[in-house]
Design a protein around this motif. Sequence first.
Motif, PDB file in Angstrom:
ATOM      1  N   ILE A   1       5.540 -18.953  -0.868  1.00 54.23           N
ATOM      2  CA  ILE A   1       6.141 -18.071  -1.985  1.00 54.23           C
ATOM      3  C   ILE A   1       4.556 -17.510  -1.778  1.00 54.23           C
ATOM      4  CG2 ILE A   1       5.646 -18.684  -4.218  1.00 54.23           C
ATOM      5  CD1 ILE A   1       6.622 -21.771  -4.232  1.00 54.23           C
ATOM      6  N   VAL A   2       5.661 -16.096  -1.492  1.00 48.07           N
ATOM      7  CA  VAL A   2       4.754 -14.499  -2.188  1.00 48.07           C
ATOM      8  C   VAL A   2       5.002 -13.783  -4.011  1.00 48.07           C
ATOM      9  CG1 VAL A   2       4.413 -12.248  -1.192  1.00 48.07           C
ATOM     10  CG2 VAL A   2       5.264 -13.865   0.242  1.00 48.07           C
ATOM     11  N   LEU A   3       3.887 -14.085  -4.511  1.00 47.11           N
ATOM     12  CA  LEU A   3       3.997 -13.592  -6.084  1.00 47.11           C
ATOM     13  C   LEU A   3       3.586 -12.268  -5.577  1.00 47.11           C
ATOM     14  CD1 LEU A   3       1.784 -16.775  -6.746  1.00 47.11           C
ATOM     15  CD2 LEU A   3       3.401 -16.696  -8.026  1.00 47.11           C
ATOM     16  N   SER A   4       4.081 -11.468  -6.274  1.00 43.87           N
ATOM     17  CA  SER A   4       3.804 -10.451  -6.724  1.00 43.87           C
ATOM     18  C   SER A   4       3.659  -9.652  -7.490  1.00 43.87           C
ATOM     19  CB  SER A   4       4.512  -9.095  -5.115  1.00 43.87           C
ATOM     20  OG  SER A   4       5.813  -9.204  -5.446  1.00 43.87           O
ATOM     21  N   ASP A   5       3.534  -8.337  -7.670  1.00 41.74           N
ATOM     22  CA  ASP A   5       4.204  -7.742  -9.371  1.00 41.74           C
ATOM     23  C   ASP A   5       5.059  -6.607  -9.175  1.00 41.74           C
ATOM     24  OD1 ASP A   5       1.601  -6.288  -8.766  1.00 41.74           O
ATOM     25  OD2 ASP A   5       0.542  -7.062  -9.571  1.00 41.74           O
ATOM     26  N   TRP A   6       5.202  -6.035  -9.720  1.00 44.21           N
ATOM     27  CA  TRP A   6       6.565  -4.878  -9.566  1.00 44.21           C
ATOM     28  C   TRP A   6       6.621  -4.363 -11.270  1.00 44.21           C
ATOM     29  CZ3 TRP A   6       8.826  -1.923  -6.283  1.00 44.21           C
ATOM     30  CH2 TRP A   6       9.700  -0.719  -6.666  1.00 44.21           C
ATOM     31  N   THR A   7       6.037  -2.886 -11.049  1.00 44.69           N
ATOM     32  CA  THR A   7       6.674  -2.077 -12.355  1.00 44.69           C
ATOM     33  C   THR A   7       7.253  -0.898 -12.231  1.00 44.69           C
ATOM     34  OG1 THR A   7       5.294  -0.435 -13.569  1.00 44.69           O
ATOM     35  CG2 THR A   7       4.390  -0.869 -11.620  1.00 44.69           C
ATOM     36  N   PHE A   8       7.496  -0.239 -12.330  1.00 45.61           N
ATOM     37  CA  PHE A   8       9.052   1.168 -12.608  1.00 45.61           C
ATOM     38  C   PHE A   8       7.609   2.287 -12.616  1.00 45.61           C
ATOM     39  CE2 PHE A   8      12.279  -2.092 -13.249  1.00 45.61           C
ATOM     40  CZ  PHE A   8      12.614  -2.208 -12.213  1.00 45.61           C
ATOM     41  N   LEU A   9       7.235   2.638 -13.004  1.00 49.40           N
ATOM     42  CA  LEU A   9       5.782   3.536 -12.911  1.00 49.40           C
ATOM     43  C   LEU A   9       5.829   3.883 -11.775  1.00 49.40           C
ATOM     44  CD1 LEU A   9       3.641   2.473 -16.124  1.00 49.40           C
ATOM     45  CD2 LEU A   9       5.318   4.176 -15.908  1.00 49.40           C
ATOM     46  N   HIS A  10       5.431   4.781 -11.479  1.00 52.88           N
ATOM     47  CA  HIS A  10       4.806   4.923 -10.155  1.00 52.88           C
ATOM     48  C   HIS A  10       3.475   4.937 -10.352  1.00 52.88           C
ATOM     49  CE1 HIS A  10       3.119   7.407  -6.667  1.00 52.88           C
ATOM     50  NE2 HIS A  10       4.285   7.145  -6.249  1.00 52.88           N
ATOM     51  N   PRO A  11       3.017   4.348  -8.944  1.00 55.09           N
ATOM     52  CA  PRO A  11       1.276   4.090  -9.267  1.00 55.09           C
ATOM     53  C   PRO A  11       0.304   4.731  -9.537  1.00 55.09           C
ATOM     54  CG  PRO A  11       2.350   3.259  -6.906  1.00 55.09           C
ATOM     55  CD  PRO A  11       3.347   3.711  -7.724  1.00 55.09           C
ATOM     56  N   HIS A  12       1.018   5.966  -9.063  1.00 62.81           N
ATOM     57  CA  HIS A  12       0.087   6.924  -9.123  1.00 62.81           C
ATOM     58  C   HIS A  12      -0.153   7.378 -10.658  1.00 62.81           C
ATOM     59  CE1 HIS A  12       0.135   9.042  -5.297  1.00 62.81           C
ATOM     60  NE2 HIS A  12      -1.421   8.181  -5.921  1.00 62.81           N
ATOM     61  N   GLN A  13       0.757   6.480 -11.261  1.00 64.90           N
ATOM     62  CA  GLN A  13       0.496   7.276 -13.514  1.00 64.90           C
ATOM     63  C   GLN A  13       0.379   5.848 -13.830  1.00 64.90           C
ATOM     64  OE1 GLN A  13       6.008   6.771 -13.618  1.00 64.90           O
ATOM     65  NE2 GLN A  13       5.041   8.110 -15.769  1.00 64.90           N
ATOM     66  N   VAL A  14       0.273   5.261 -12.809  1.00 65.98           N
ATOM     67  CA  VAL A  14      -0.698   3.930 -13.550  1.00 65.98           C
ATOM     68  C   VAL A  14      -2.182   3.826 -14.066  1.00 65.98           C
ATOM     69  CG1 VAL A  14      -0.923   1.201 -13.111  1.00 65.98           C
ATOM     70  CG2 VAL A  14       1.134   2.090 -12.803  1.00 65.98           C
ATOM     71  N   ILE A  15      -2.470   4.121 -12.800  1.00 66.93           N
ATOM     72  CA  ILE A  15      -3.411   4.897 -12.331  1.00 66.93           C
ATOM     73  C   ILE A  15      -4.155   6.446 -13.382  1.00 66.93           C
ATOM     74  CG2 ILE A  15      -3.932   5.839 -10.342  1.00 66.93           C
ATOM     75  CD1 ILE A  15      -6.865   4.086 -10.048  1.00 66.93           C
ATOM     76  N   GLY A  16      -3.407   6.644 -14.129  1.00 70.40           N
ATOM     77  CA  GLY A  16      -2.882   7.921 -14.822  1.00 70.40           C
ATOM     78  C   GLY A  16      -3.870   7.282 -16.291  1.00 70.40           C
ATOM     79  N   LYS A  17      -2.631   6.574 -16.650  1.00 71.19           N
ATOM     80  CA  LYS A  17      -2.155   6.055 -18.044  1.00 71.19           C
ATOM     81  C   LYS A  17      -4.378   5.289 -17.532  1.00 71.19           C
ATOM     82  CE  LYS A  17       1.719   6.473 -18.407  1.00 71.19           C
ATOM     83  NZ  LYS A  17       1.601   7.152 -20.479  1.00 71.19           N
TER      84      LYS A  17
END
Lengths: 340, 555
Positions: B135-151
């Motif tokens: 069971i591999v748990l993970s998190d997915w976002t449709f934001l680009h990761p650079h947007q995530v850290i930008g926010k």
Amino acid sequence: MRAPLLLAAALGLATPVLAQHAGHGAPPPEPPAEISTCEPEHAAMGHCSLAPTADPVDPNCPPEHAAMGHCTPTRADSEDAPGGSDPVQAPPVAPPPAEAFSGPAHAADAVFGAATMGRVRSDVLIEEHGGMRTGRVLIDRLEVSYGDGSDGYAWEADAWYGSDYNRLWFKTEGEGEFGHDIEAAEIQLLWSRPVTPFFDLQAGVRHDIEPDTGPAHLVLGIQGLAPYWFEVDAAAFLSDEGDLTARFEAEYDARITNQLILQPHAELELSAGDIVEREIGGGLSSVELGLRLRYQFVPEFAPYVGVSYERSFGGTADYARARGDEVAAWRVLVGLRTWF
Amino acid sequence: MLSGEDIRLRVGHSIYRVGGREGHAITINGVLPAPLIRLREGQRVRLHVENGLDEDTSIHWHGLILPFHMDGVPGISFPGIAPGETFTYEFPVLQNGTYWYHSHSGLQEQLGHYGPLVIDPQGQDPVAYDREHVIVLSDWTFLHPHQVIGKLKQEGGYFNRQRLAMLGDPAENTMSAEDRRMWGAMRMDPTDIADVTGSTYTYLINGHGPDDNWTALFRPGERVRLRIINASAMSIFNIRIPGLPVTVVQADGQNVRPVEVDEFQISVAETYDVIVSPPDDRAYTFVAESIDRSGLARATLAPRLGMSAEVPPLRPRPLLSMRDMGMGGMDHGAMGHGSAAAASCPPEHAAMGHCTPGDAGADAEQAMSHDMRDPSLVPSTVTVGVGVDMIAPMPVDRTGDRPLGLEDEPHRVLTYHDLAPLTPFPDKRPPTRSVDIHLTGNMERFMWSFDGRTLNEGTEPIRFARNERVRVNLINNSMMNHPIHLHGHFFEVVTGQAHGDPIKHTVNVMPGGIASFNLTADAPGDWAFHCHLLYHMHAGMMNVVTVRPLDGEGR
């Protein structure tokens, strides 16, 4: 116990995923042989008893030496086996021994070459672990206002870009009445550097676009977050005429819900002396109080309604009266706060 | 599944779909998560990794003991893999257990560049089971990761949509006005539990969202082994299967004495293997609730496909406590942690001034009399600059605490103190010196560091002599959990329990707390040492550990 295994799990998944696992449901590749002894998990379930673990022997102090009083085993307490460490009895903090400093500075240089590794260290390792630059554009207020038979507009916006320590800021604000020339508009260009965990020191220049007779200013200010979550921006302006003025702004976000936010806002303008050509009196020249209720559809997009009260004081009020202007005014606001 | 001595992996771009939307992913061999790699202890393996991206990539084999130049961290272990190139990792497989692998380049991990790695033991597996599921748990976002850290840089609390509010859910707005005032005075948010939340994340199990009903099959009465890997970028999960206790048999690939619990928390980059024995011919829901209760990943254990069981609603979002501020034992009744607090201040800690037992009444006021950023509390080697918004006034060992938010759950919850190694750690020497490492940050500016300095600020590496035995104390001066991972080594998390210390590669350091480990620095070379929250690492919460002398590199 070794029943034949069922089909692998997770067929017929709900999503038609192009590049996805059907799950890793799989048999263990080689079933362990018949269990002959007591397994720990069975023991845990009370099915059997595990043989006690032998007490570990301190290699520096074997029992025969200890018995002769030559040393004290580090694990004298047999209950301690197999050896939980005592979190309290820790050795002192000390620098690394000399051999820790031996050998090359970078181990991988010998394998991949110092030039290659050096380039990757500076271009990749450093840049991707703290070296990033970011920015933001915030239109804090873009609003129309109604009051005393005049319809006006105002804006206040800023933008910044840079690293954690050095950022370039651009600020602008202005206002006017529909059907007339812009009453006041200014831009500031500032270098910003954090000086405390919550405050930045900002220094730069201000140019007043309107009225175009306005002087140029040097700016020195602080901006940040005061205790109790008050956003504060305070700046002093020294004009090329030698006049010193200051502006102090504070605002607070009171969350009614996580999306509906009531924001009281106060702005004070001060002047060190009477500035005749700009019709500003010394001391407290004006106060503007606002109360804006915004709804954040998303944090980046929040329309608002509000009211504001502006009043001029002292010599500034006298100038206003002489012009035939009101000294105090209430206005109703509709506007937008947005950022990206 | 991939196995054998030669394994080929191709990193490339893929389209990934979840929740009816499509996004861009970085995958290995076209799948998310990456394929299961199954090795056997004692074999040699050559992993040929081809880079089909237009940027550098890398793979780090998380938890594997291998030569430093095969560890896969660009700039530390090797130069990385350039576009179009193939790099061959080659090493002997010296261990067994559940592990994983992921990119160590930029923010690629957030985009899907991670997968499970299982090593079967050479001899008999001490864990008996009839069937297993990874069971591999993970998190997915449709934001680009650079947007995530930008926010996050723009607004530290951007993704938190569960803050205290006047008209908030009464179950989640339990803080008294006085406590709110106190938190406000410190400019700290008691709801700041996860930096990136379900407001943007879809939580995945083996690449599937909660609506996909990913199903793991069993026959009633079977012993089913679940190999649970938290491959998330930022998400810590609380895991439970309502109606079914789990027996933890392995943590971070190391077997532990079986311990039965009803719920456990898995921090980022940790792995736990559990045995479940579903007795009935019915479906059970496997729930992985994010630590801030903003969302969940869900799977179903069922005897047949197409079944499902009730998915429990998200529980109320917890609040940070005095203990999370580094107030040690002064936690107080307002949070309802009274009982935990009493147990958390044993006399020996109190005697050393690490905490103050009892007297729950006066603590709030007492707490406020403490400077929350007193530089004299840390050695001069810690840079108390603008990137450090807090210094824990009285941090205490929290390895025996129930995890954040599970303090008052009315069932059995795993703590590190419950984990006992099945095989004792081979090195019995007591440590000869201690090393203190302060975990530091500024929540508002989203700056994260060790000892107040980010990796890019040219920090001095953490140096160990080869085979040196060291006690490393991780002191958390922030109100967030930090899963701290050391490459190339296993260490013993110091719990002080008679049954021994658990052997791990990643240790979660609770907010305002201390976690210590004993390390045998037996792997010569340079190794990454970092917080495994991806954006904390990207913000600079990373350093290099050097082990010298190299002398022929040992292995």
